[in-house]
Write an enzyme that holds these catalytic residues in place. Structure first.
Site, PDB file in Angstrom:
ATOM      1  N   HIS A  92       0.058  11.898  -5.387  1.00 64.89           N
ATOM      2  CA  HIS A  92       0.046  10.425  -5.283  1.00 64.89           C
ATOM      3  C   HIS A  92      -1.324   9.896  -5.704  1.00 64.89           C
ATOM      4  CE1 HIS A  92       0.744   6.390  -3.691  1.00 64.89           C
ATOM      5  NE2 HIS A  92       2.009   6.726  -3.481  1.00 64.89           N
ATOM      6  N   GLY A  93      -1.359   8.671  -6.173  1.00 64.34           N
ATOM      7  CA  GLY A  93      -2.642   8.008  -6.463  1.00 64.34           C
ATOM      8  C   GLY A  93      -3.413   7.803  -5.163  1.00 64.34           C
ATOM      9  N   ASP A  94      -4.742   7.810  -5.257  1.00 64.89           N
ATOM     10  CA  ASP A  94      -5.523   7.707  -4.012  1.00 64.89           C
ATOM     11  C   ASP A  94      -5.547   6.288  -3.441  1.00 64.89           C
ATOM     12  OD1 ASP A  94      -7.172   6.471  -5.808  1.00 64.89           O
ATOM     13  OD2 ASP A  94      -8.883   7.828  -5.549  1.00 64.89           O
ATOM     14  N   THR A 136      -5.470   4.714 -11.351  1.00 69.44           N
ATOM     15  CA  THR A 136      -5.953   4.249 -12.659  1.00 69.44           C
ATOM     16  C   THR A 136      -6.130   2.726 -12.645  1.00 69.44           C
ATOM     17  OG1 THR A 136      -4.650   6.025 -13.621  1.00 69.44           O
ATOM     18  CG2 THR A 136      -5.472   4.347 -15.151  1.00 69.44           C
ATOM     19  N   ASP A 188       7.648 -36.220  10.849  1.00 69.24           N
ATOM     20  CA  ASP A 188       8.745 -35.544  10.135  1.00 69.24           C
ATOM     21  C   ASP A 188       9.987 -36.450  10.117  1.00 69.24           C
ATOM     22  OD1 ASP A 188      10.451 -33.635   9.060  1.00 69.24           O
ATOM     23  OD2 ASP A 188      10.652 -32.493  10.922  1.00 69.24           O
ATOM     24  N   TYR A 196       8.905   9.568   4.042  1.00 75.24           N
ATOM     25  CA  TYR A 196       9.361  10.728   3.272  1.00 75.24           C
ATOM     26  C   TYR A 196      10.188  11.744   4.063  1.00 75.24           C
ATOM     27  CZ  TYR A 196       6.311   9.610  -0.784  1.00 75.24           C
ATOM     28  OH  TYR A 196       5.723   9.034  -1.884  1.00 75.24           O
TER      29      TYR A 196
END
Ligand code: SPV
Ligand code: MG
Length: 431
Positions: A89-91, A122, A204, A75
């Protein structure tokens, strides 16, 4: 009036975002930053809608006073320009890897007395459904296939890791690290012939057939959304190659890389220690052209891999082939080397870029592993593939565990270095 800032990096607004807006309005006027695509793909999902659409969507939320662009995950710039009183902000950002974003914000706000507001994240049926829908959309062939080209445009360098199973696919999909003030994740996946074969206990040498290799792709696709680059070995007979291009394209694979060898292919890292034959320029160009002719979308890429440096045929041969393969329609060039030093790769890139500034270049720094992604990007490389490191780290760990169980006649001694049962059973997402 106090200024509240939040940054959204989402394609869909759900009740969790609306809750943040509702809470923010209690503290002052709300400015929302929309995270740029470039920043979003460093730790989040690839956006399913354009940046402009996200801006429009957020502008339409009731109670938002201004929408701005946030170009970086951290930021610093945005806080210096807005100097908000609060960042909300969401935790959920308390957990790593997002914790480093929270630390960054906390530090910046503390310099002038700003505060963080945290609202409970949420977790609801609807939020999970929205999240699942975005994931499913990203995994659909038409979205996944074109993403490699989109990433080449967006990233200074696209980072791909080897995957050879659902589990390694999950590691490629979900691993995000916070380090030195940055967040990073892999952008794409490489279905290596070496690792796909090794995982099956086979050499291979194009022995593991396309049916089996498709099964691996499918296992990976079932549990991931990131784009896939398929190691197509020599591409086989032209008559077979065209069918395989169709199949891979339909599945949603983004690119096939085919190498300019013919006959019994051996792994490139053997170099000239084993007999390997390089294809002629003419014949390999025919193969590229045939593949390009049958593909149905503009998304799918056929990338031509040059083995001249591996087979010690020299730089001039490598460059001649690169220009010829691009003329034949190759969408990218992979140049390989097994030297410890990256010098020959850098020389190739410099000389290729003198004449061609646009065709994507791919490298696989297994031997020349001291070179960094930034240095490769500066040399004009577009995709870096970490082609075998996951399997090479898993094998010694498993072997040591097997040895120790045999040595101690029980498993107690190995337990402390194992993932817990609780962790392993919750590793896999359920529907
Ligand atoms: C692979 O990963 O299978 C490759 C890269 O083809 S290399 O093993 O370096 O040849
Ligand atoms: Mg290979």
């Amino acid at each position: 009036m106090a200024v509240v800032y939040t940054c959204f990096c989402t394609d869909v607004i759900h009740e969790g975002h609306l809750n943040i807006v509702k809470e923010a309005k209690k503290y002052g006027e709300l400015i929302i930053g929309v995270l740029s695509d470039r920043a979003m793909i460093k730790f989040n999902r690839f956006p399913t809608v354009t940046f402009e659409e996200r801006v429009e969507m957020i502008k339409n939320i009731d109670g938002v006073s201004r929408v701005v662009t946030q170009n970086e995950i951290m930021y610093d710039n945005i806080i210096n320009s807005i100097r908000p009183d609060f960042v909300i902000h969401g935790d959920n950002w308390i957990e790593e890897p997002m914790r480093s974003i929270r630390d960054n914000v906390e530090q910046l706000l503390s310099e002038y007395g700003g505060k963080i507001i945290e609202v409970p994240y949420t977790y609801s049926e609807n939020v999970k459904r929205v999240d699942d829908r975005i994931k499913e959309r990203l995994a659909m062939p038409e979205f996944r296939r074109k993403r490699l080209r989109q990433l080449i445009q967006l990233c200074p360098i696209v980072k791909a890791t080897e995957v050879h199973s659902g589990l390694t696919g999950l590691i490629a999909e979900k691993t995000v690290v916070a380090h030195n003030g940055e967040l990073n994740q892999f952008d794409a996946m490489w279905i290596s012939s070496l690792c796909d074969s090794t995982d099956k206990g086979k050499p291979d040498i194009e022995l593991v057939d396309m049916t089996s290799r498709s099964r691996t792709i499918d296992d990976v696709m079932e549990v991931t959304t990131k784009p896939i680059i398929f190691d197509g070995d020599t591409g086989g007979q032209i008559e077979h190659f065209v069918y395989n291009v169709r199949t891979l394209e339909r599945m949603g694979v983004s690119a096939i890389i085919i190498e300019d060898k013919i006959g019994l292919k051996k792994n490139s890292l053997f170099g000239t220690e084993v007999e390997q034959t390089q294809d002629t320029i003419e014949h390999f160009c025919e193969k590229i052209k045939a593949g390009k002719k049958v593909q149905l979308t503009d998304d799918f890429m056929i990338i031509a891999r040059i083995e001249s440096l591996i087979l010690e045929k020299g730089m001039e041969d490598a460059l001649e082939r690169a220009f010829a393969f691009v003329d034949a329609g190759a969408d990218g060039i992979m140049i390989h080397s097994r030297r410890k030093s990256p010098d020959e790769i850098l020389e190739f890139c410099r000389r290729f870029r003198e004449k061609n500034t646009t065709t994507p270049v791919v490298v696989v720094p297994t031997s020349f592993n001291s070179i960094t992604e930034d240095e490769l990007a500066a040399a004009g490389v577009n995709i870096v593939i970490y082609a075998n490191q996951l399997i090479r780290s898993a094998f010694p760990a498993m072997e040591q565990t097997a040895k120790d169980i045999l040595k101690y006649h029980r498993a107690q001694e190995v337990d402390s270095r194992l993932m817990s049962i609780k962790e392993i059973i919750s590793l896999i997402d359920t529907l």
